[in-house]
Design an enzyme around this catalytic site. Structure first.
Site, PDB file in Angstrom:
ATOM      1  N   ASP A 128       0.822  -1.214   0.000  1.00  0.00           N
ATOM      2  CA  ASP A 128       0.000   0.000   0.000  1.00  0.00           C
ATOM      3  C   ASP A 128       0.856   1.265   0.000  1.00  0.00           C
ATOM      4  O   ASP A 128       0.374   2.354  -0.318  1.00  0.00           O
ATOM      5  CB  ASP A 128      -0.969   0.002   1.195  1.00  0.00           C
ATOM      6  CG  ASP A 128      -0.282  -0.012   2.550  1.00  0.00           C
ATOM      7  OD1 ASP A 128       0.955  -0.121   2.612  1.00  0.00           O
ATOM      8  OD2 ASP A 128      -1.003   0.078   3.573  1.00  0.00           O
ATOM      9  N   GLU A 129       2.154   1.127   0.359  1.00  0.00           N
ATOM     10  CA  GLU A 129       3.007   2.322   0.450  1.00  0.00           C
ATOM     11  C   GLU A 129       3.220   2.987  -0.905  1.00  0.00           C
ATOM     12  O   GLU A 129       3.652   4.142  -0.958  1.00  0.00           O
ATOM     13  CB  GLU A 129       4.364   1.971   1.069  1.00  0.00           C
ATOM     14  CG  GLU A 129       4.224   1.473   2.481  1.00  0.00           C
ATOM     15  CD  GLU A 129       5.492   1.575   3.328  1.00  0.00           C
ATOM     16  OE1 GLU A 129       6.455   2.216   2.911  1.00  0.00           O
ATOM     17  OE2 GLU A 129       5.469   1.003   4.425  1.00  0.00           O
ATOM     18  N   LYS A 156       9.174  -0.071  -5.082  1.00  0.00           N
ATOM     19  CA  LYS A 156       8.036  -0.993  -5.262  1.00  0.00           C
ATOM     20  C   LYS A 156       7.083  -0.439  -6.334  1.00  0.00           C
ATOM     21  O   LYS A 156       6.563  -1.182  -7.168  1.00  0.00           O
ATOM     22  CB  LYS A 156       7.291  -1.197  -3.941  1.00  0.00           C
ATOM     23  CG  LYS A 156       8.078  -1.933  -2.869  1.00  0.00           C
ATOM     24  CD  LYS A 156       8.402  -3.391  -3.211  1.00  0.00           C
ATOM     25  CE  LYS A 156       7.194  -4.296  -3.138  1.00  0.00           C
ATOM     26  NZ  LYS A 156       7.595  -5.728  -3.294  1.00  0.00           N
TER      27      LYS A 156
HETATM   28  P1  NAD Z   1      11.456  -9.734   4.266  1.00  0.00           P
HETATM   29  O1  NAD Z   1      12.459  -8.632   4.232  1.00  0.00           O
HETATM   30  O2  NAD Z   1      11.132 -10.388   5.558  1.00  0.00           O
HETATM   31  O3  NAD Z   1      11.902 -10.904   3.273  1.00  0.00           O
HETATM   32  C1  NAD Z   1      12.449 -10.640   2.017  1.00  0.00           C
HETATM   33  C2  NAD Z   1      13.020 -11.955   1.485  1.00  0.00           C
HETATM   34  O4  NAD Z   1      13.535 -11.706   0.164  1.00  0.00           O
HETATM   35  C3  NAD Z   1      14.178 -12.506   2.328  1.00  0.00           C
HETATM   36  O5  NAD Z   1      14.035 -13.894   2.516  1.00  0.00           O
HETATM   37  C4  NAD Z   1      15.408 -12.213   1.466  1.00  0.00           C
HETATM   38  O6  NAD Z   1      16.466 -13.145   1.672  1.00  0.00           O
HETATM   39  C5  NAD Z   1      14.824 -12.285   0.069  1.00  0.00           C
HETATM   40  N1  NAD Z   1      15.610 -11.522  -0.914  1.00  0.00           N
HETATM   41  C6  NAD Z   1      16.056 -10.236  -0.786  1.00  0.00           C
HETATM   42  N2  NAD Z   1      16.763  -9.895  -1.867  1.00  0.00           N
HETATM   43  C7  NAD Z   1      16.765 -10.974  -2.713  1.00  0.00           C
HETATM   44  C8  NAD Z   1      17.313 -11.228  -3.990  1.00  0.00           C
HETATM   45  N3  NAD Z   1      18.049 -10.307  -4.636  1.00  0.00           N
HETATM   46  N4  NAD Z   1      17.098 -12.432  -4.565  1.00  0.00           N
HETATM   47  C9  NAD Z   1      16.357 -13.386  -3.910  1.00  0.00           C
HETATM   48  N5  NAD Z   1      15.840 -13.204  -2.691  1.00  0.00           N
HETATM   49  C10 NAD Z   1      16.031 -12.013  -2.099  1.00  0.00           C
HETATM   50  O7  NAD Z   1      10.165  -9.134   3.574  1.00  0.00           O
HETATM   51  P2  NAD Z   1       8.613  -9.355   3.946  1.00  0.00           P
HETATM   52  O8  NAD Z   1       8.222  -8.405   5.012  1.00  0.00           O
HETATM   53  O9  NAD Z   1       8.366 -10.794   4.080  1.00  0.00           O
HETATM   54  O10 NAD Z   1       7.951  -8.819   2.589  1.00  0.00           O
HETATM   55  C11 NAD Z   1       7.800  -9.689   1.474  1.00  0.00           C
HETATM   56  C12 NAD Z   1       7.203  -8.912   0.313  1.00  0.00           C
HETATM   57  O11 NAD Z   1       5.925  -8.387   0.710  1.00  0.00           O
HETATM   58  C13 NAD Z   1       8.035  -7.718  -0.125  1.00  0.00           C
HETATM   59  O12 NAD Z   1       7.984  -7.660  -1.526  1.00  0.00           O
HETATM   60  C14 NAD Z   1       7.333  -6.515   0.491  1.00  0.00           C
HETATM   61  O13 NAD Z   1       7.500  -5.374  -0.299  1.00  0.00           O
HETATM   62  C15 NAD Z   1       5.887  -6.983   0.495  1.00  0.00           C
HETATM   63  N6  NAD Z   1       5.019  -6.431   1.555  1.00  0.00           N
HETATM   64  C16 NAD Z   1       5.407  -6.506   2.862  1.00  0.00           C
HETATM   65  C17 NAD Z   1       4.546  -6.042   3.853  1.00  0.00           C
HETATM   66  C18 NAD Z   1       4.903  -6.116   5.327  1.00  0.00           C
HETATM   67  O14 NAD Z   1       4.179  -5.588   6.156  1.00  0.00           O
HETATM   68  N7  NAD Z   1       6.001  -6.757   5.701  1.00  0.00           N
HETATM   69  C19 NAD Z   1       3.294  -5.500   3.507  1.00  0.00           C
HETATM   70  C20 NAD Z   1       2.951  -5.427   2.148  1.00  0.00           C
HETATM   71  C21 NAD Z   1       3.820  -5.919   1.186  1.00  0.00           C
HETATM   72  O1  DAU Z   2       2.410  -0.798   4.551  1.00  0.00           O
HETATM   73  C1  DAU Z   2       3.105  -1.938   4.132  1.00  0.00           C
HETATM   74  C2  DAU Z   2       4.560  -1.798   4.512  1.00  0.00           C
HETATM   75  O2  DAU Z   2       4.627  -1.963   5.920  1.00  0.00           O
HETATM   76  C3  DAU Z   2       5.468  -2.800   3.808  1.00  0.00           C
HETATM   77  O3  DAU Z   2       5.454  -2.531   2.430  1.00  0.00           O
HETATM   78  C4  DAU Z   2       6.903  -2.710   4.336  1.00  0.00           C
HETATM   79  O4  DAU Z   2       7.697  -3.721   3.764  1.00  0.00           O
HETATM   80  C5  DAU Z   2       6.869  -2.888   5.832  1.00  0.00           C
HETATM   81  O5  DAU Z   2       8.178  -2.716   6.350  1.00  0.00           O
HETATM   82  C6  DAU Z   2       5.915  -1.894   6.489  1.00  0.00           C
HETATM   83  O6  DAU Z   2       6.425  -0.539   6.400  1.00  0.00           O
HETATM   84  P1  DAU Z   2       6.303   0.489   7.637  1.00  0.00           P
HETATM   85  O7  DAU Z   2       7.353   1.508   7.483  1.00  0.00           O
HETATM   86  O8  DAU Z   2       4.911   0.939   7.839  1.00  0.00           O
HETATM   87  O9  DAU Z   2       6.651  -0.559   8.840  1.00  0.00           O
HETATM   88  P2  DAU Z   2       7.598  -0.443  10.112  1.00  0.00           P
HETATM   89  O10 DAU Z   2       7.338  -1.662  10.939  1.00  0.00           O
HETATM   90  O11 DAU Z   2       9.002  -0.117   9.764  1.00  0.00           O
HETATM   91  O12 DAU Z   2       6.988   0.810  10.881  1.00  0.00           O
HETATM   92  C7  DAU Z   2       5.629   0.846  11.269  1.00  0.00           C
HETATM   93  C8  DAU Z   2       5.380   2.205  11.915  1.00  0.00           C
HETATM   94  O13 DAU Z   2       6.107   2.267  13.160  1.00  0.00           O
HETATM   95  C9  DAU Z   2       5.869   3.377  11.097  1.00  0.00           C
HETATM   96  O14 DAU Z   2       4.977   4.470  11.270  1.00  0.00           O
HETATM   97  C10 DAU Z   2       7.234   3.712  11.709  1.00  0.00           C
HETATM   98  C11 DAU Z   2       7.042   3.348  13.163  1.00  0.00           C
HETATM   99  N1  DAU Z   2       8.269   2.877  13.869  1.00  0.00           N
HETATM  100  C12 DAU Z   2       8.984   1.868  13.295  1.00  0.00           C
HETATM  101  C13 DAU Z   2      10.121   1.400  13.904  1.00  0.00           C
HETATM  102  C14 DAU Z   2      10.932   0.304  13.260  1.00  0.00           C
HETATM  103  C15 DAU Z   2       8.621   3.416  15.103  1.00  0.00           C
HETATM  104  O15 DAU Z   2       7.927   4.301  15.630  1.00  0.00           O
HETATM  105  N2  DAU Z   2       9.743   2.945  15.710  1.00  0.00           N
HETATM  106  C16 DAU Z   2      10.524   1.969  15.167  1.00  0.00           C
HETATM  107  O16 DAU Z   2      11.560   1.596  15.775  1.00  0.00           O
END
Ligand code: NAD
Ligand code: DAU
Length: 343
Positions: A128-129, A156
């Site tokens: 969603d970012e 992204k």
């Molecule tokens: P993560 O950082 O936990 O995992 C990323 C994985 O990708 C790792 O296993 C890493 O080893 C692998 N990777 C990184 N670079 C690579 C490369 N060059 N080749 C092959 N593998 C590689 O990420 P996540 O939080 O599990 O997110 C997964 C996907 O979902 C991402 O595309 C992210 O943008 C998307 N996403 C995450 C969130 C969230 O809240 N975490 C929300 C919406 C979308």
């Molecule tokens: O919205 C989806 C996204 O959510 C994904 O695409 C990203 O991969 C994922 O990392 C996440 O992004 P955010 O930046 O929203 O997540 P994060 O957990 O880093 O931070 C959540 C909120 O908390 C944000 O407003 C920043 C704040 N924060 C984060 C950290 C790490 C703090 O206040 N303190 C912290 O130490």
């Protein structure tokens, strides 16, 4: 069905692998992951001996490795592999463009070369970012203009546009999902929820950025996995589907919830300098995936959070293993010079 999962050793990817293996006895999974700092094969220990799952260490930017793994036997690619942490993208944007944009294009190009346009689906797991930041009201729909604000979200959004171009120009079967913030087991403790849980358990201070009132819409990772599975099987080619949890919370509310659940003092909260360019609010309108594909989140935020905190308590060994080594150096780099201020 044979699925190539990229990034299947990361947080959401490993949960997705476990979900598919549990749900589909016929599934075959090729898990392709470079094992960066965020990839952890411990997440997949429970399925180590499951013959339906095979792990291959490889980089999505490496044409040869991708060509070897992605052949005509693959029915769908579910593309999680990415650099995913916003703060890291502020420290060093380059790797985000390489992995998230170029890596995505390498996968798409391989599918184009294979030429089986109608039977090899590409699911782009986006975020969603890409839409940017909202004011106090309203929610992102699939037609909200792109307005990414961080190097992470810009990378992204760029990858999403490359997917769009490969669909329109070359006819690839691409479907894109844009999900809100996930939480749950196996999340790397650089992200808000596992970081706060880990710090609270050690009675270390909890670094809350700015005034702590930025809003995120939280979704349990299992709900995200069922949504991606649904889109992979039933989503319409070329479409985008927003995925959200209807669980908007201010960061400070989430932090207080964690402290209360662990019976720790709110005195641990430490307001620190804000993240540069910090998006204020995200909210998702997920009516399209609900109306078209019948998907809705099943896990209520308070229940999901309670279970998640308990999972981290029960998996202290996992947390210790991840918190040791490289993670410590990273922590110092991110927080060592972040001065405290009054929130
Ligand atoms: P993560 O950082 O936990 O995992 C990323 C994985 O990708 C790792 O296993 C890493 O080893 C692998 N990777 C990184 N670079 C690579 C490369 N060059 N080749 C092959 N593998 C590689 O990420 P996540 O939080 O599990 O997110 C997964 C996907 O979902 C991402 O595309 C992210 O943008 C998307 N996403 C995450 C969130 C969230 O809240 N975490 C929300 C919406 C979308
Ligand atoms: O919205 C989806 C996204 O959510 C994904 O695409 C990203 O991969 C994922 O990392 C996440 O992004 P955010 O930046 O929203 O997540 P994060 O957990 O880093 O931070 C959540 C909120 O908390 C944000 O407003 C920043 C704040 N924060 C984060 C950290 C790490 C703090 O206040 N303190 C912290 O130490």
């Amino acid at each position: 069905m044979k699925v190539l999962v990229t990034g299947g050793a990361g947080f959401i990817g490993s949960n997705f692998v476990l979900h598919l293996l549990e749900r589909d006895p016929e599934i075959e999974i090729l898990n392709f992951d470079a094992l960066t700092y965020a990839g952890n094969l411990e997440n997949l220990r429970a399925v180590e001996s499951d013959s339906r799952h095979r792990f291959v260490k490889g980089d999505i930017c490496d044409h040869h490795a991708v060509a070897e793994a992605l052949d005509e036997s693959i029915d769908a690619v579910v593309h999680f592999a990415a650099e995913s942490h916003v703060d890291r993208s502020v420290e060093g944007p380059g790797i985000f463009l390489r992995t998230n944009v170029v890596g995505t294009q390498v996968l798409l190009e391989r599918l184009r070369q294979l030429g089986h346009l109608d039977r090899q689906r590409f699911v782009m797991v986006s975020t969603d970012e890409v839409y940017g930041s909202l004011g106090p009201s309203g929610a992102f729909t699939e037609t909200t203009p792109l307005g990414p604000n961080s190097p992470y979200s810009a990378s992204k959004a760029s990858a999403d546009l490359v997917c769009r171009a490969y669909h329109h120009t070359f006819g690839l079967d691409v479907v894109t999902t844009r999900c809100s913030n996930n939480y749950g087991p196996f999340q790397f403790p650089e992200k808000l929820i596992p970081l706060m849980i880990a710090n609270a358990l050690e009675e270390k201070s909890l670094p809350v950025y700015g005034d702590g009132r930025n809003v995120r819409d939280w979704l349990h990772v299992r709900d995200h996995c069922t949504a991606i599975d649904t889109v992979m099987r039933h989503g319409r080619s070329g479409e985008i589907y927003n995925i959200g949890g209807n669980s908007e919370r201010e960061n400070i509310e989430v932090v207080r919830f964690i402290l209360d659940h662990l019976e720790k003092s709110h005195e641990l909260i430490n307001y620190v300098t804000d993240r540069p360019g910090h998006d204020r609010r995200y909210a998702i309108d997920a009516s399209k995936i609900r109306d078209e594909l019948g998907w809705e989140p099943q896990i209520d935020f308070e229940r999901g959070m309670g279970e998640t905190i308990d999972w981290y308590l029960a998996h202290a060994d996992w947390l210790d293993q991840v918190r040791s080594g490289a993670y410590r150096g990273y922590y110092e780099q991110m927080y060592g010079n972040r001065g405290a201020h009054r929130g």
